[in-house]
Design a protein around this motif. Sequence first.
Motif, PDB file in Angstrom:
ATOM      1  N   THR A  74    -106.316 144.603  32.157  1.00 16.64           N
ATOM      2  CA  THR A  74    -106.622 144.926  30.764  1.00 16.64           C
ATOM      3  C   THR A  74    -107.645 146.055  30.754  1.00 16.64           C
ATOM      4  OG1 THR A  74    -106.217 142.665  30.058  1.00 16.64           O
ATOM      5  CG2 THR A  74    -107.601 144.020  28.618  1.00 16.64           C
ATOM      6  N   MET A  75    -107.455 147.027  29.875  1.00 17.02           N
ATOM      7  CA  MET A  75    -108.411 148.130  29.751  1.00 17.02           C
ATOM      8  C   MET A  75    -108.956 148.150  28.334  1.00 17.02           C
ATOM      9  SD  MET A  75    -106.483 151.038  32.055  1.00 17.02           S
ATOM     10  CE  MET A  75    -107.975 151.999  32.369  1.00 17.02           C
ATOM     11  N   GLY A  76    -110.141 148.710  28.180  1.00 18.39           N
ATOM     12  CA  GLY A  76    -110.807 148.700  26.885  1.00 18.39           C
ATOM     13  C   GLY A  76    -109.995 149.385  25.803  1.00 18.39           C
ATOM     14  N   VAL A  77    -109.888 148.765  24.645  1.00 20.83           N
ATOM     15  CA  VAL A  77    -109.113 149.312  23.527  1.00 20.83           C
ATOM     16  C   VAL A  77    -109.688 150.675  23.131  1.00 20.83           C
ATOM     17  CG1 VAL A  77    -108.477 148.994  21.101  1.00 20.83           C
ATOM     18  CG2 VAL A  77    -108.464 147.035  22.685  1.00 20.83           C
ATOM     19  N   GLY A  78    -108.859 151.699  23.183  1.00 24.84           N
ATOM     20  CA  GLY A  78    -109.261 153.040  22.803  1.00 24.84           C
ATOM     21  C   GLY A  78    -110.086 153.783  23.826  1.00 24.84           C
ATOM     22  N   ASP A  79    -110.416 153.130  24.951  1.00 23.63           N
ATOM     23  CA  ASP A  79    -111.264 153.773  25.955  1.00 23.63           C
ATOM     24  C   ASP A  79    -110.557 154.956  26.613  1.00 23.63           C
ATOM     25  OD1 ASP A  79    -113.286 151.980  25.517  1.00 23.63           O
ATOM     26  OD2 ASP A  79    -113.159 151.002  27.489  1.00 23.63           O
ATOM     27  N   ASP A  96     -99.094 163.514  39.178  1.00 24.04           N
ATOM     28  CA  ASP A  96     -99.914 162.357  38.830  1.00 24.04           C
ATOM     29  C   ASP A  96     -99.127 161.173  38.287  1.00 24.04           C
ATOM     30  OD1 ASP A  96    -102.652 163.838  38.822  1.00 24.04           O
ATOM     31  OD2 ASP A  96    -101.452 164.992  37.401  1.00 24.04           O
ATOM     32  N   PHE A  97     -99.644 159.993  38.573  1.00 27.18           N
ATOM     33  CA  PHE A  97     -99.538 158.827  37.709  1.00 27.18           C
ATOM     34  C   PHE A  97    -100.916 158.633  37.089  1.00 27.18           C
ATOM     35  CE2 PHE A  97     -95.967 157.436  40.428  1.00 27.18           C
ATOM     36  CZ  PHE A  97     -95.082 156.967  39.468  1.00 27.18           C
ATOM     37  N   GLU A  98    -100.977 158.488  35.779  1.00 26.00           N
ATOM     38  CA  GLU A  98    -102.228 158.164  35.106  1.00 26.00           C
ATOM     39  C   GLU A  98    -101.936 157.070  34.083  1.00 26.00           C
ATOM     40  OE1 GLU A  98    -105.220 161.613  34.967  1.00 26.00           O
ATOM     41  OE2 GLU A  98    -103.320 162.530  34.393  1.00 26.00           O
ATOM     42  N   ILE A  99    -102.728 155.998  34.144  1.00 28.89           N
ATOM     43  CA  ILE A  99    -102.483 154.815  33.321  1.00 28.89           C
ATOM     44  C   ILE A  99    -103.743 154.493  32.533  1.00 28.89           C
ATOM     45  CG2 ILE A  99    -101.918 152.346  33.341  1.00 28.89           C
ATOM     46  CD1 ILE A  99    -100.503 152.871  36.063  1.00 28.89           C
ATOM     47  N   GLY A 100    -103.603 154.317  31.230  1.00 28.31           N
ATOM     48  CA  GLY A 100    -104.753 153.966  30.401  1.00 28.31           C
ATOM     49  C   GLY A 100    -104.305 153.395  29.068  1.00 28.31           C
ATOM     50  N   TYR A 101    -105.280 153.136  28.222  1.00 29.10           N
ATOM     51  CA  TYR A 101    -104.948 152.553  26.915  1.00 29.10           C
ATOM     52  C   TYR A 101    -104.112 153.522  26.086  1.00 29.10           C
ATOM     53  CZ  TYR A 101    -105.265 149.934  22.613  1.00 29.10           C
ATOM     54  OH  TYR A 101    -104.929 149.214  21.475  1.00 29.10           O
ATOM     55  N   GLY A 102    -104.444 154.791  26.137  1.00 27.07           N
ATOM     56  CA  GLY A 102    -103.686 155.802  25.403  1.00 27.07           C
ATOM     57  C   GLY A 102    -104.227 156.053  24.013  1.00 27.07           C
ATOM     58  N   LYS A 103    -104.073 157.280  23.548  1.00 25.94           N
ATOM     59  CA  LYS A 103    -104.447 157.593  22.172  1.00 25.94           C
ATOM     60  C   LYS A 103    -103.575 156.805  21.199  1.00 25.94           C
ATOM     61  CE  LYS A 103    -106.288 162.256  22.877  1.00 25.94           C
ATOM     62  NZ  LYS A 103    -107.650 161.935  22.420  1.00 25.94           N
ATOM     63  N   GLU A 104    -104.123 156.471  20.071  1.00 21.05           N
ATOM     64  CA  GLU A 104    -103.386 155.673  19.093  1.00 21.05           C
ATOM     65  C   GLU A 104    -102.109 156.380  18.644  1.00 21.05           C
ATOM     66  OE1 GLU A 104    -102.304 152.391  17.239  1.00 21.05           O
ATOM     67  OE2 GLU A 104    -104.081 152.564  18.524  1.00 21.05           O
ATOM     68  N   SER A 114     -99.864 145.012  21.891  1.00 24.62           N
ATOM     69  CA  SER A 114    -101.236 144.791  22.349  1.00 24.62           C
ATOM     70  C   SER A 114    -101.377 144.696  23.863  1.00 24.62           C
ATOM     71  CB  SER A 114    -101.818 143.540  21.690  1.00 24.62           C
ATOM     72  OG  SER A 114    -101.046 142.395  22.028  1.00 24.62           O
ATOM     73  N   ASP A 115    -100.359 144.187  24.564  1.00 29.02           N
ATOM     74  CA  ASP A 115    -100.488 144.059  26.015  1.00 29.02           C
ATOM     75  C   ASP A 115     -99.861 145.231  26.770  1.00 29.02           C
ATOM     76  OD1 ASP A 115     -97.870 143.375  25.446  1.00 29.02           O
ATOM     77  OD2 ASP A 115     -97.781 141.728  26.894  1.00 29.02           O
ATOM     78  N   ASP A 116     -99.549 146.311  26.057  1.00 26.99           N
ATOM     79  CA  ASP A 116     -99.041 147.530  26.680  1.00 26.99           C
ATOM     80  C   ASP A 116    -100.175 148.503  26.958  1.00 26.99           C
ATOM     81  OD1 ASP A 116     -96.270 146.974  26.683  1.00 26.99           O
ATOM     82  OD2 ASP A 116     -96.066 147.682  24.606  1.00 26.99           O
ATOM     83  N   LEU A 117    -100.103 149.167  28.096  1.00 24.56           N
ATOM     84  CA  LEU A 117    -100.858 150.375  28.357  1.00 24.56           C
ATOM     85  C   LEU A 117     -99.863 151.525  28.435  1.00 24.56           C
ATOM     86  CD1 LEU A 117    -103.358 149.047  31.064  1.00 24.56           C
ATOM     87  CD2 LEU A 117    -103.771 149.351  28.610  1.00 24.56           C
ATOM     88  N   ILE A 118    -100.394 152.741  28.532  1.00 24.33           N
ATOM     89  CA  ILE A 118     -99.540 153.930  28.594  1.00 24.33           C
ATOM     90  C   ILE A 118     -99.634 154.525  29.997  1.00 24.33           C
ATOM     91  CG2 ILE A 118     -99.010 156.168  27.573  1.00 24.33           C
ATOM     92  CD1 ILE A 118     -98.748 153.709  25.674  1.00 24.33           C
ATOM     93  N   LYS A 134     -94.436 152.991  28.598  1.00 25.35           N
ATOM     94  CA  LYS A 134     -95.314 151.821  28.476  1.00 25.35           C
ATOM     95  C   LYS A 134     -95.319 151.044  29.784  1.00 25.35           C
ATOM     96  CE  LYS A 134     -92.839 150.500  24.968  1.00 25.35           C
ATOM     97  NZ  LYS A 134     -92.272 149.774  23.788  1.00 25.35           N
ATOM     98  N   ILE A 135     -96.431 150.343  30.024  1.00 29.25           N
ATOM     99  CA  ILE A 135     -96.556 149.498  31.196  1.00 29.25           C
ATOM    100  C   ILE A 135     -97.389 148.281  30.805  1.00 29.25           C
ATOM    101  CG2 ILE A 135     -98.619 150.710  32.058  1.00 29.25           C
ATOM    102  CD1 ILE A 135     -97.492 150.344  34.898  1.00 29.25           C
ATOM    103  N   LYS A 136     -97.004 147.111  31.255  1.00 26.63           N
ATOM    104  CA  LYS A 136     -97.716 145.894  30.887  1.00 26.63           C
ATOM    105  C   LYS A 136     -98.994 145.755  31.715  1.00 26.63           C
ATOM    106  CE  LYS A 136     -94.839 144.336  27.794  1.00 26.63           C
ATOM    107  NZ  LYS A 136     -95.230 144.328  26.350  1.00 26.63           N
ATOM    108  N   ARG A 137    -100.052 145.349  31.062  1.00 22.37           N
ATOM    109  CA  ARG A 137    -101.315 145.119  31.759  1.00 22.37           C
ATOM    110  C   ARG A 137    -101.259 143.782  32.503  1.00 22.37           C
ATOM    111  NH1 ARG A 137    -104.658 143.741  26.187  1.00 22.37           N
ATOM    112  NH2 ARG A 137    -104.043 141.537  26.092  1.00 22.37           N
ATOM    113  N   GLY A 138    -102.229 143.610  33.434  1.00 17.09           N
ATOM    114  CA  GLY A 138    -102.375 142.338  34.129  1.00 17.09           C
ATOM    115  C   GLY A 138    -101.335 142.079  35.193  1.00 17.09           C
ATOM    116  N   GLN A 139    -100.792 143.141  35.810  1.00 14.69           N
ATOM    117  CA  GLN A 139     -99.746 142.976  36.821  1.00 14.69           C
ATOM    118  C   GLN A 139     -99.944 143.969  37.959  1.00 14.69           C
ATOM    119  OE1 GLN A 139     -95.670 142.799  35.373  1.00 14.69           O
ATOM    120  NE2 GLN A 139     -96.365 142.223  33.332  1.00 14.69           N
ATOM    121  N   TRP A 140     -99.382 143.609  39.123  1.00 17.54           N
ATOM    122  CA  TRP A 140     -99.308 144.524  40.255  1.00 17.54           C
ATOM    123  C   TRP A 140     -98.043 145.372  40.143  1.00 17.54           C
ATOM    124  CZ3 TRP A 140    -102.852 145.461  43.990  1.00 17.54           C
ATOM    125  CH2 TRP A 140    -103.883 144.541  44.166  1.00 17.54           C
ATOM    126  N   TYR A 141     -98.161 146.634  40.521  1.00 21.93           N
ATOM    127  CA  TYR A 141     -97.023 147.558  40.508  1.00 21.93           C
ATOM    128  C   TYR A 141     -97.032 148.400  41.777  1.00 21.93           C
ATOM    129  CZ  TYR A 141     -96.787 146.612  35.486  1.00 21.93           C
ATOM    130  OH  TYR A 141     -96.691 145.995  34.262  1.00 21.93           O
TER     131      TYR A 141
END
Length: 210
Positions: A74-79, A96-104, A114-118, A134-141
């Motif tokens: 899980t990453m901070g909302v809007g961080d 690159d691969f870059e994974i984060g919450y993402g701009k709204e 809510s449980d998606d990251l970008i 999209k990528i689900k948080r809380g998992q190994w990839y």
Amino acid sequence: MSKTTTSRATTSRIWNFDDLNEWEDATQVGIPNYWFKDGILHIFTNANTWDRTKIKSIATYTTGTYSWRVYVPTMGVGDCASIGAFLYSDDTHELDFEIGYGKETVRQGLNAVSDDLIVYATSQANPSHSFQSKIKRGQWYTLSITLALNSQKKYIATWKIDNSILTSTTLTYGSSTKFKIFCSVENLSFIGDHIPYTQNYALFDWVEFK
């Protein structure tokens, strides 16, 4: 610690993160925020900073498949915080691969819940190419980038997650450009809406080149 296996066609390397053997610090902003435990690299950035914490391989590589086994929490909302698994030669030769919450705005365009990251799969230049998913948080990839040569001896770059193709593009350069391998967590403005309000982290179990 690294392990090397050699076949007729290629040399395969896998790094288990007991230490920085064959790697070096590449932190750009802030102090090196990482440690090793039970063969896993723990790497993080602090809240209310523009920390850019990363390590890189000492050696350089060309054609082959580069893979990272990464835990995406899980990453901070809007961080503005990004987990990075990437290849770098210089600022115009970077994949690159870059994974984060993402701009709204990006989250809305991808119908993220809510449980998606970008996740961004990107060639920074030569040519510029960016694919968002999209990528689900809380998992190994397992994230991978494969570099192969076409008939004109230019790289074809293919990004995969758990062996499913995200995107592919032909680059304007070939194997005269060699890459170092990076693992990172960086607080970067493009991937969120505000300076991070929380500490964000990632876990790297191993990196492989084959």
